[in-house]
Design an enzyme around this catalytic site. Structure first.
Site, PDB file in Angstrom:
ATOM      1  CE  LYS A  11      28.584   4.007 -66.396  1.00 53.72           C
ATOM      2  NZ  LYS A  11      29.555   3.248 -65.566  1.00 53.72           N
ATOM      3  CE1 TYR A  51      28.319   5.341 -60.607  1.00 51.00           C
ATOM      4  CE2 TYR A  51      28.810   7.417 -61.686  1.00 51.00           C
ATOM      5  CZ  TYR A  51      28.415   6.103 -61.754  1.00 51.00           C
ATOM      6  OH  TYR A  51      28.113   5.535 -62.969  1.00 51.00           O
ATOM      7  NE  ARG A 104      28.188  -1.827 -67.558  1.00 55.71           N
ATOM      8  CZ  ARG A 104      27.948  -1.823 -66.249  1.00 55.71           C
ATOM      9  NH1 ARG A 104      27.866  -2.969 -65.587  1.00 55.71           N
ATOM     10  NH2 ARG A 104      27.794  -0.689 -65.602  1.00 55.71           N
ATOM     11  CG  ASN A 114      31.056   0.312 -67.269  1.00 55.17           C
ATOM     12  OD1 ASN A 114      30.604   1.440 -67.329  1.00 55.17           O
ATOM     13  ND2 ASN A 114      31.044  -0.405 -66.159  1.00 55.17           N
ATOM     14  CG  HIS A 117      24.258   3.771 -63.664  1.00 52.53           C
ATOM     15  ND1 HIS A 117      24.970   3.354 -62.566  1.00 52.53           N
ATOM     16  CD2 HIS A 117      22.977   3.980 -63.240  1.00 52.53           C
ATOM     17  CE1 HIS A 117      24.153   3.329 -61.513  1.00 52.53           C
ATOM     18  NE2 HIS A 117      22.941   3.703 -61.899  1.00 52.53           N
ATOM     19  CD  GLU A 128      20.991   4.710 -59.136  1.00 51.99           C
ATOM     20  OE1 GLU A 128      20.634   4.196 -60.226  1.00 51.99           O
ATOM     21  OE2 GLU A 128      21.920   4.262 -58.447  1.00 51.99           O
TER      22      GLU A 128
HETATM   23  P1  IDP Z   1      28.128  -1.232 -61.858  1.00 53.30           P
HETATM   24  O1  IDP Z   1      28.124   0.003 -62.729  1.00 53.30           O
HETATM   25  O2  IDP Z   1      28.195  -2.504 -62.657  1.00 53.30           O
HETATM   26  O3  IDP Z   1      27.001  -1.236 -60.835  1.00 53.30           O
HETATM   27  P2  IDP Z   1      29.903  -0.478 -59.669  1.00 53.30           P
HETATM   28  O4  IDP Z   1      30.740  -1.424 -58.883  1.00 53.30           O
HETATM   29  O5  IDP Z   1      28.684   0.103 -59.007  1.00 53.30           O
HETATM   30  O6  IDP Z   1      29.501  -1.217 -61.033  1.00 53.30           O
HETATM   31  O7  IDP Z   1      30.861   0.698 -60.131  1.00 53.30           O
HETATM   32  C1  IDP Z   1      30.338   1.903 -60.672  1.00 53.30           C
HETATM   33  C2  IDP Z   1      31.161   2.293 -61.877  1.00 53.30           C
HETATM   34  O8  IDP Z   1      32.485   2.615 -61.460  1.00 53.30           O
HETATM   35  C3  IDP Z   1      31.356   1.199 -62.920  1.00 53.30           C
HETATM   36  O9  IDP Z   1      30.262   1.067 -63.809  1.00 53.30           O
HETATM   37  C4  IDP Z   1      32.611   1.660 -63.613  1.00 53.30           C
HETATM   38  O10 IDP Z   1      32.346   2.739 -64.531  1.00 53.30           O
HETATM   39  C5  IDP Z   1      33.425   2.212 -62.454  1.00 53.30           C
HETATM   40  N1  IDP Z   1      34.302   1.188 -61.868  1.00 53.30           N
HETATM   41  C6  IDP Z   1      33.964   0.179 -61.034  1.00 53.30           C
HETATM   42  N2  IDP Z   1      35.023  -0.577 -60.699  1.00 53.30           N
HETATM   43  C7  IDP Z   1      36.084  -0.004 -61.318  1.00 53.30           C
HETATM   44  C8  IDP Z   1      37.492  -0.324 -61.373  1.00 53.30           C
HETATM   45  O11 IDP Z   1      37.961  -1.277 -60.768  1.00 53.30           O
HETATM   46  N3  IDP Z   1      38.275   0.500 -62.153  1.00 53.30           N
HETATM   47  C9  IDP Z   1      37.777   1.571 -62.827  1.00 53.30           C
HETATM   48  N4  IDP Z   1      36.469   1.911 -62.803  1.00 53.30           N
HETATM   49  C10 IDP Z   1      35.627   1.130 -62.068  1.00 53.30           C
HETATM   50 MG    MG Z   2      26.619   0.070 -59.253  1.00 54.36          MG
END
Ligand code: IDP
Ligand code: MG
Length: 139
Positions: A11, A51, A104, A114, A117, A128
């Site tokens: 990212k 997304y 992470r 974070n 992805h 994807e």
């Molecule tokens: P993942 O990347 O671990 O699969 P997802 O729930 O699919 O997590 O969320 C996609 C991305 O959206 C996360 O990696 C993060 O960058 C962002 N994200 C998810 N939840 C939050 C939040 O509560 N606040 C801000 N950004 C978030």
């Molecule tokens: Mg995800």
């Protein structure tokens, strides 16, 4: 190509701060093979489409702004049971909850920024990977 692969993105926060090399080293040390990789800067429409599953959530707009804020590395990683193993190597979405030694825990600066992805299912890994790569770009 076998389905023993996953799709990953390094990212913008990690690329911007010079963490691409260290993250690739962790990926290689964990035994993944890089089957395809390209540096891109996503358009707003591409990031929204990628997304789409999160559309309507409170963090969606911020996530799209962030993911289009600078270049990223998109890649296909090969390993037996790649999807599950790579989710483990990444660690939890919230770095505060990620295990020590995960990507992470090491490189995320917030839940949003974070560092990486990783696909959450074999079906999504295929979708994807197809979103960003054509067949002739994969090894
Ligand atoms: P993942 O990347 O671990 O699969 P997802 O729930 O699919 O997590 O969320 C996609 C991305 O959206 C996360 O990696 C993060 O960058 C962002 N994200 C998810 N939840 C939050 C939040 O509560 N606040 C801000 N950004 C978030
Ligand atoms: Mg995800």
């Amino acid at each position: 190509m076998s389905t023993d692969f996953t799709f990953s993105i390094i990212k913008p926060n990690a690329v911007r701060t010079g963490k691409t090399g260290p993250i690739l080293a962790m990926i290689n040390e964990a035994g993944f093979e890089i089957a395809a990789m390209r540096m891109i800067k996503m358009t707003y429409a591409q990031a929204e489409s990628f997304y789409a599953v999160h559309k309507g959530k409170a963090f969606f707009e911020g996530l799209i702004e962030f993911m289009t804020s600078g270049p990223v590395f998109v890649m296909i990683l090969k390993h037996e049971n790649a999807v599950e193993l790579y989710r483990k190597l990444m660690g939890a979405t919230d770095p505060a909850k990620a295990e020590p030694g995960t990507i992470r825990k090491t490189f995320a600066v917030s839940v949003q920024m974070n560092a990486v992805h990783g696909s959450d299912s074999v079906e999504n890994a295929i979708a994807e990977a197809n979103f960003f790569f054509s067949g002739i770009e994969r090894f």
